[in-house]
Structures are given as structure tokens and as C-alpha cells.
Design a protein around this motif. Structure first.
Motif, PDB file in Angstrom:
ATOM      1  N   PRO A 123       5.370   0.812  -3.797  1.00 24.34           N
ATOM      2  CA  PRO A 123       4.309   0.004  -3.176  1.00 24.34           C
ATOM      3  C   PRO A 123       3.633  -0.948  -4.158  1.00 24.34           C
ATOM      4  O   PRO A 123       2.402  -0.976  -4.240  1.00 24.34           O
ATOM      5  CB  PRO A 123       3.329   1.069  -2.686  1.00 24.34           C
ATOM      6  CG  PRO A 123       3.492   2.190  -3.650  1.00 24.34           C
ATOM      7  CD  PRO A 123       4.914   2.179  -4.107  1.00 24.34           C
ATOM      8  N   LYS A 137       0.855  -1.177   0.000  1.00 23.28           N
ATOM      9  CA  LYS A 137       0.000   0.000   0.000  1.00 23.28           C
ATOM     10  C   LYS A 137       0.898   1.237   0.000  1.00 23.28           C
ATOM     11  O   LYS A 137       1.934   1.250   0.655  1.00 23.28           O
ATOM     12  CB  LYS A 137      -0.896  -0.031   1.237  1.00 23.28           C
ATOM     13  CG  LYS A 137      -1.738   1.202   1.377  1.00 23.28           C
ATOM     14  CD  LYS A 137      -3.039   0.953   2.078  1.00 23.28           C
ATOM     15  CE  LYS A 137      -3.780   2.245   2.392  1.00 23.28           C
ATOM     16  NZ  LYS A 137      -3.730   3.289   1.402  1.00 23.28           N
ATOM     17  N   GLY A 138       0.488   2.253  -0.743  1.00 23.81           N
ATOM     18  CA  GLY A 138       1.305   3.463  -0.860  1.00 23.81           C
ATOM     19  C   GLY A 138       1.104   4.414   0.317  1.00 23.81           C
ATOM     20  O   GLY A 138       0.077   4.380   0.997  1.00 23.81           O
ATOM     21  N   GLY A 139       2.093   5.243   0.545  1.00 26.05           N
ATOM     22  CA  GLY A 139       1.985   6.340   1.499  1.00 26.05           C
ATOM     23  C   GLY A 139       1.857   5.954   2.954  1.00 26.05           C
ATOM     24  O   GLY A 139       1.305   6.712   3.750  1.00 26.05           O
ATOM     25  N   CYS A 181       2.876   3.334  11.715  1.00 22.20           N
ATOM     26  CA  CYS A 181       3.409   4.653  11.384  1.00 22.20           C
ATOM     27  C   CYS A 181       2.307   5.703  11.368  1.00 22.20           C
ATOM     28  O   CYS A 181       1.170   5.408  11.001  1.00 22.20           O
ATOM     29  CB  CYS A 181       4.088   4.569  10.015  1.00 22.20           C
ATOM     30  SG  CYS A 181       5.336   5.817   9.796  1.00 22.20           S
ATOM     31  N   MET A 182       2.652   6.913  11.740  1.00 17.68           N
ATOM     32  CA  MET A 182       1.752   8.073  11.697  1.00 17.68           C
ATOM     33  C   MET A 182       0.541   7.933  12.605  1.00 17.68           C
ATOM     34  O   MET A 182      -0.560   8.333  12.253  1.00 17.68           O
ATOM     35  CB  MET A 182       1.330   8.366  10.255  1.00 17.68           C
ATOM     36  CG  MET A 182       2.440   8.948   9.428  1.00 17.68           C
ATOM     37  SD  MET A 182       1.935   9.348   7.765  1.00 17.68           S
ATOM     38  CE  MET A 182       2.501   7.918   6.881  1.00 17.68           C
ATOM     39  N   ASP A 228      13.158   2.714  -5.802  1.00 20.87           N
ATOM     40  CA  ASP A 228      11.859   3.273  -6.173  1.00 20.87           C
ATOM     41  C   ASP A 228      12.067   4.435  -7.150  1.00 20.87           C
ATOM     42  O   ASP A 228      12.690   5.440  -6.782  1.00 20.87           O
ATOM     43  CB  ASP A 228      11.158   3.768  -4.892  1.00 20.87           C
ATOM     44  CG  ASP A 228       9.767   4.315  -5.175  1.00 20.87           C
ATOM     45  OD1 ASP A 228       9.403   4.454  -6.361  1.00 20.87           O
ATOM     46  OD2 ASP A 228       9.046   4.600  -4.199  1.00 20.87           O
ATOM     47  N   LYS A 247       9.988   6.872   4.925  1.00 22.10           N
ATOM     48  CA  LYS A 247      10.328   7.560   6.179  1.00 22.10           C
ATOM     49  C   LYS A 247      11.077   6.597   7.098  1.00 22.10           C
ATOM     50  O   LYS A 247      12.131   6.932   7.649  1.00 22.10           O
ATOM     51  CB  LYS A 247       9.033   8.067   6.826  1.00 22.10           C
ATOM     52  CG  LYS A 247       9.228   9.002   7.957  1.00 22.10           C
ATOM     53  CD  LYS A 247      10.038  10.210   7.585  1.00 22.10           C
ATOM     54  CE  LYS A 247       9.246  11.240   6.825  1.00 22.10           C
ATOM     55  NZ  LYS A 247      10.085  12.423   6.497  1.00 22.10           N
ATOM     56  N   GLY A 264       4.485   5.166   4.996  1.00 24.01           N
ATOM     57  CA  GLY A 264       5.664   5.524   5.806  1.00 24.01           C
ATOM     58  C   GLY A 264       6.898   4.679   5.520  1.00 24.01           C
ATOM     59  O   GLY A 264       7.871   4.742   6.274  1.00 24.01           O
ATOM     60  N   ILE A 277       9.051  15.059  11.928  1.00 25.46           N
ATOM     61  CA  ILE A 277       9.378  13.917  11.056  1.00 25.46           C
ATOM     62  C   ILE A 277       9.002  14.251   9.614  1.00 25.46           C
ATOM     63  O   ILE A 277       9.719  13.948   8.669  1.00 25.46           O
ATOM     64  CB  ILE A 277       8.664  12.645  11.553  1.00 25.46           C
ATOM     65  CG1 ILE A 277       9.229  12.216  12.914  1.00 25.46           C
ATOM     66  CG2 ILE A 277       8.787  11.510  10.541  1.00 25.46           C
ATOM     67  CD1 ILE A 277       8.630  10.941  13.490  1.00 25.46           C
ATOM     68  N   LYS A 278       7.862  14.906   9.449  1.00 26.03           N
ATOM     69  CA  LYS A 278       7.432  15.301   8.105  1.00 26.03           C
ATOM     70  C   LYS A 278       8.440  16.289   7.500  1.00 26.03           C
ATOM     71  O   LYS A 278       8.828  16.174   6.345  1.00 26.03           O
ATOM     72  CB  LYS A 278       6.032  15.921   8.170  1.00 26.03           C
ATOM     73  CG  LYS A 278       5.431  16.140   6.812  1.00 26.03           C
ATOM     74  CD  LYS A 278       3.961  16.446   6.880  1.00 26.03           C
ATOM     75  CE  LYS A 278       3.364  16.565   5.496  1.00 26.03           C
ATOM     76  NZ  LYS A 278       3.373  15.305   4.755  1.00 26.03           N
ATOM     77  N   VAL A 280       5.418   4.798  15.547  1.00 24.53           N
ATOM     78  CA  VAL A 280       5.865   6.102  15.056  1.00 24.53           C
ATOM     79  C   VAL A 280       4.646   7.016  15.048  1.00 24.53           C
ATOM     80  O   VAL A 280       3.733   6.834  14.240  1.00 24.53           O
ATOM     81  CB  VAL A 280       6.465   5.980  13.638  1.00 24.53           C
ATOM     82  CG1 VAL A 280       6.995   7.335  13.181  1.00 24.53           C
ATOM     83  CG2 VAL A 280       7.570   4.929  13.594  1.00 24.53           C
TER      84      VAL A 280
HETATM   85  N1  LIG Z   1       5.540   9.894  11.516  1.00 24.14           N
HETATM   86  C1  LIG Z   1       5.251  10.807  10.594  1.00 24.14           C
HETATM   87  N2  LIG Z   1       4.834  12.031  10.949  1.00 24.14           N
HETATM   88  C2  LIG Z   1       4.516  12.960  10.006  1.00 24.14           C
HETATM   89  N3  LIG Z   1       4.558  12.739   8.692  1.00 24.14           N
HETATM   90  C3  LIG Z   1       4.972  11.527   8.271  1.00 24.14           C
HETATM   91  C4  LIG Z   1       5.346  10.494   9.184  1.00 24.14           C
HETATM   92  N4  LIG Z   1       5.711   9.392   8.471  1.00 24.14           N
HETATM   93  C5  LIG Z   1       5.580   9.720   7.179  1.00 24.14           C
HETATM   94  N5  LIG Z   1       5.140  10.992   7.047  1.00 24.14           N
HETATM   95  C6  LIG Z   1       4.818  11.674   5.785  1.00 24.14           C
HETATM   96  O1  LIG Z   1       3.814  10.900   5.126  1.00 24.14           O
HETATM   97  C7  LIG Z   1       4.048  10.882   3.726  1.00 24.14           C
HETATM   98  C8  LIG Z   1       4.177   9.430   3.232  1.00 24.14           C
HETATM   99  O2  LIG Z   1       5.320   8.836   3.852  1.00 24.14           O
HETATM  100  P1  LIG Z   1       6.352   7.981   2.998  1.00 24.14           P
HETATM  101  O3  LIG Z   1       6.773   8.716   1.781  1.00 24.14           O
HETATM  102  O4  LIG Z   1       7.395   7.512   3.917  1.00 24.14           O
HETATM  103  O5  LIG Z   1       5.385   6.768   2.575  1.00 24.14           O
HETATM  104  P2  LIG Z   1       5.708   5.576   1.569  1.00 24.14           P
HETATM  105  O6  LIG Z   1       5.027   4.376   2.112  1.00 24.14           O
HETATM  106  O7  LIG Z   1       7.158   5.487   1.314  1.00 24.14           O
HETATM  107  O8  LIG Z   1       4.981   6.086   0.232  1.00 24.14           O
HETATM  108  P3  LIG Z   1       5.105   5.407  -1.236  1.00 24.14           P
HETATM  109  O9  LIG Z   1       4.266   4.178  -1.201  1.00 24.14           O
HETATM  110  O10 LIG Z   1       4.579   6.448  -2.159  1.00 24.14           O
HETATM  111  O11 LIG Z   1       6.553   5.092  -1.466  1.00 24.14           O
HETATM  112  C9  LIG Z   1       5.291  11.721   3.480  1.00 24.14           C
HETATM  113  O12 LIG Z   1       4.893  13.026   3.135  1.00 24.14           O
HETATM  114  C10 LIG Z   1       6.004  11.717   4.826  1.00 24.14           C
HETATM  115  O13 LIG Z   1       6.773  12.883   5.047  1.00 24.14           O
END
Ligand SMILES: Nc1ncnc2c1ncn2[C@@H]1O[C@H](COP(=O)(O)OP(=O)(O)OP(=O)(O)O)[C@@H](O)[C@H]1O
Ligand SMILES: [Mg+2]
Length: 290
Positions: A152, A12-14, A208-209, A42, A19, A16, A243-244, A237
Motif C-alpha cells: 500500500p 491505504k493498507g488493509g 470490501c468488508m 509485495d 483478498k 482487501g 473469506i477471512k 464484498v
Molecule cells: N470480505 C472479507 N471478509 C472477512 N475478512 C476479510 C475480507 N476481506 C479481507 N479480509 C481480511 O482483512 C485483512 C486485510 O485484507 P488484505 O490482506 O486483503 O488487505 P490488503 O489491502 O492487501 O492489506 P495490505 O495493505 O497490508 O497489503 C486480512 O486479514 C483479510 O483476511
């Protein structure tokens, strides 16, 4: 030294993944003095952008794409390398130093052609999934930790990352679809392990988040614990503006003249340091079971 290699995934995308990859790598290198390499597989290249900013590097001119593609000849044509593992392209050329103990092999949008490359590279399916593993083998002696960031999708990227890794770290957000994503990821990983006889284990599932006061977040975290047990890290997290911000500013850990860390940096890094503690403890446990 033989690097322990981790892929941070979820289909799944987005959720974390990037991060977690970049923060764990930074903290392993900076707080624990571990020689660490991040490999970005990626084509969105988010990890590359964040770490380039972290190391104040204006341009990443050579990336993993240069291992598969000769892009400086014949404008507009895709010239895949026919024998990349035997080619004299020095891997060192694509390794960028971010700080004392942290290196990066970056990615860029042209790496989207990886699946086409891999089909031409070999008809042997095992060779197709172990291309990255074979490519990075010579680097394993130079690092203690390697972290791989992936898109993802179930794809040549994630297949190759799985085959190159000892452990997977699964990132999830406390939403239903994201937890379903964890399940799909584990099922697919099991399929890969059996199909290609690779050695890969889930070492951590990281929420996460999280909003600390959100009841739904807590309910889904507990559901994850019930389903997967101790492999779900105790450390979660939480959503933190700092973190953002690291995505835009690069990762940092500021210290004041009196020796104290900036409190928001400390809170952010402390969380990932705790996750590293849990991962190291679990690795010891898994090794003792062998
Ligand atoms: N703990 C956190 N607190 C605040 N913002 C966060 C946190 N973790 C991640 N983010 C924000 O959430 C968004 C998505 O995070 P991230 O890019 O790490 O996801 P991803 O799973 O790698 O996405 P993708 O599937 O597109 O690669 C980003 O803008 C990132 O800065
Ligand atoms: Mg990402």
C-alpha cells in the motif's frame, strides 16, 4: 492469447487488496477455466502465502527476488543482477502451479530491496518503471489473466505494477480515509499515465468488508457511487468469516457428494464471480470505445 493484466491497488493498507487479487484469480481459473497468473510484488508476501496454502505447496523456494538478486553467492552481501532481462535465469523456475489453471510468481521479504536494485539497474526513469513490464512480457502469451498484488505505498513496486497493467482495480473499505485513498490512487495513476505514456485505466472500484446492515457503510458506498459512477461495482464484498478463513486455510470451494457446494464457500465465491462478470462487461465496453 495475450494476457489482460490487472493491478489491485489503494495506497491505504488493509483494505482487501490481497483478498481481491487472490479470490478473483482463483475464480477466474477455477470457475471460468481462464489460464491465470498471480504476480506478488509485495514483500509482505501475503498473496504468496495464501496461494501456496491453496496449492498445498510447503515452500516457495524461488520468487521474483531471484530475478533481481543473486542471493546464493557471498552470504550477507546484496548481489544485484546487472543484466537481469538478458540473464539466462529461466522465468519458469519461479512459476509455481497452484491448480489446473492458476499459477503464481511469489514474493518474499528480500524483495524489499527492489527500489535499490532499480536505481542501480538504470538511470533512465522510464526503464526503472517498466522493469517488471519488460520482465513479464514473454509470459503474456501463456495467460488470459494476470493479477498483480502490491503493497500500500507509492513506490517502485506500485509504479512498476501500474506500468505493467492494462487495468487497475481499486479496493476500498467504507471508511473515509479509504475513500480518500481511492482519490489519491486515481490522481497518482493519472500522473503515471501522462508522465510515462502508459495505457492504464480504472476498470473497477470494489467496496470490501462491508457490514450489510451498517448505515455508515451504505452511506460511504453511495458516496463512492456519486463520485465515481458505474466504475464502482454493484457487487460489494461483505465481511464474511469464510473469506477471512481462506487466508489461513488456503482458498477452497468444497462440493458435497450430492453435487451441491458448501453454502459458505458458494456465498464467498459467488461474490467474486459476480465482480468478474462486471469487470468483463466493462472491459468489453471500454474496448468498444477505442
Ligand atoms: N470480505 C472479507 N471478509 C472477512 N475478512 C476479510 C475480507 N476481506 C479481507 N479480509 C481480511 O482483512 C485483512 C486485510 O485484507 P488484505 O490482506 O486483503 O488487505 P490488503 O489491502 O492487501 O492489506 P495490505 O495493505 O497490508 O497489503 C486480512 O486479514 C483479510 O483476511
Ligand atoms: Mg496486501
Amino acid at each position: 492469447m495475450t494476457a489482460t493484466t490487472f493491478t489491485v491497488g489503494n495506497f491505504k493498507g488493509g483494505v482487501g487488496k490481497t483478498k481481491i487479487t487472490t479470490m478473483l484469480a482463483y475464480d477466474a481459473a477455477v470457475l471460468r477455466n481462464k489460464k491465470t497468473l498471480v504476480i506478488d510484488l509485495d514483500p509482505q508476501a501475503n498473496a504468496t502465502t495464501i496461494l501456496a496454502r491453496t496449492g498445498n505447496i510447503a515452500n516457495i523456494d524461488y520468487t521474483i527476488t531471484d530475478c533481481i538478486l543473486d542471493r546464493h553467492s557471498n552470504e550477507g552481501e546484496l548481489n544485484f543482477k546487472t543484466n537481469p532481462l538478458e540473464s539466462d535465469f529461466p522465468l519458469n523456475k519461479i512459476i509455481y502451479n497452484i491448480n489446473d489453471n492458476l499459477d503464481l510468481i511469489g514474493c518474499d521479504t528480500s524483495f524489499k530491496n527492489f527500489s535499490d536494485f532499480i536505481r542501480i539497474y538504470s538511470h533512465d526513469q522510464r526503464k526503472q518503471v517498466t522493469f517488471i513490464s519488460d520482465l513479464i512480457k514473454p509470459l503474456k502469451n501463456d495467460y488470459e489473466y494476470i493479477f498483480i498484488d502490491v503493497p500500500p505505498t507509492i513506490s517502485a513496486f506500485s509504479d512498476n505494477a501500474m506500468a505493467a497493467s492494462d487495468y487497475s482495480i481499486i479496493a476500498f473499505q467504507t471508511q473515509d480515509e479509504s475513500l480518500i485513498g481511492v482519490n489519491k490512487y486515481i490522481s497518482y495513476q493519472n500522473f503515471m499515465v501522462e508522465r510515462y505514456n502508459i495505457s492504464l485505466q480504472v476498470i473497477a472500484i470494489v467496496a470490501c468488508m462491508l457490514e450489510p446492515d451498517d448505515d455508515l457503510d451504505k452511506t460511504i458506498y453511495n458516496e463512492a457511487k456519486n463520485l465515481y459512477g458505474d466504475v464502482v461495482t454493484k457487487t460489494v464484498v461483505t465481511y464474511q468469516k469464510r473469506i477471512k478463513k481462506y487466508s489461513r486455510q488456503g482458498i477452497h470451494l468444497n462440493k458435497y457428494k450430492n453435487g451441491n457446494y458448501d453454502q459458505w464457500d458458494f456465498k464467498a465465491h459467488n461474490c467474486f464471480n459476480e465482480i468478474l462478470n462486471e469487470i468483463e462487461a466493462r472491459e468489453k465496453f471500454l474496448r468498444s470505445e477505442l
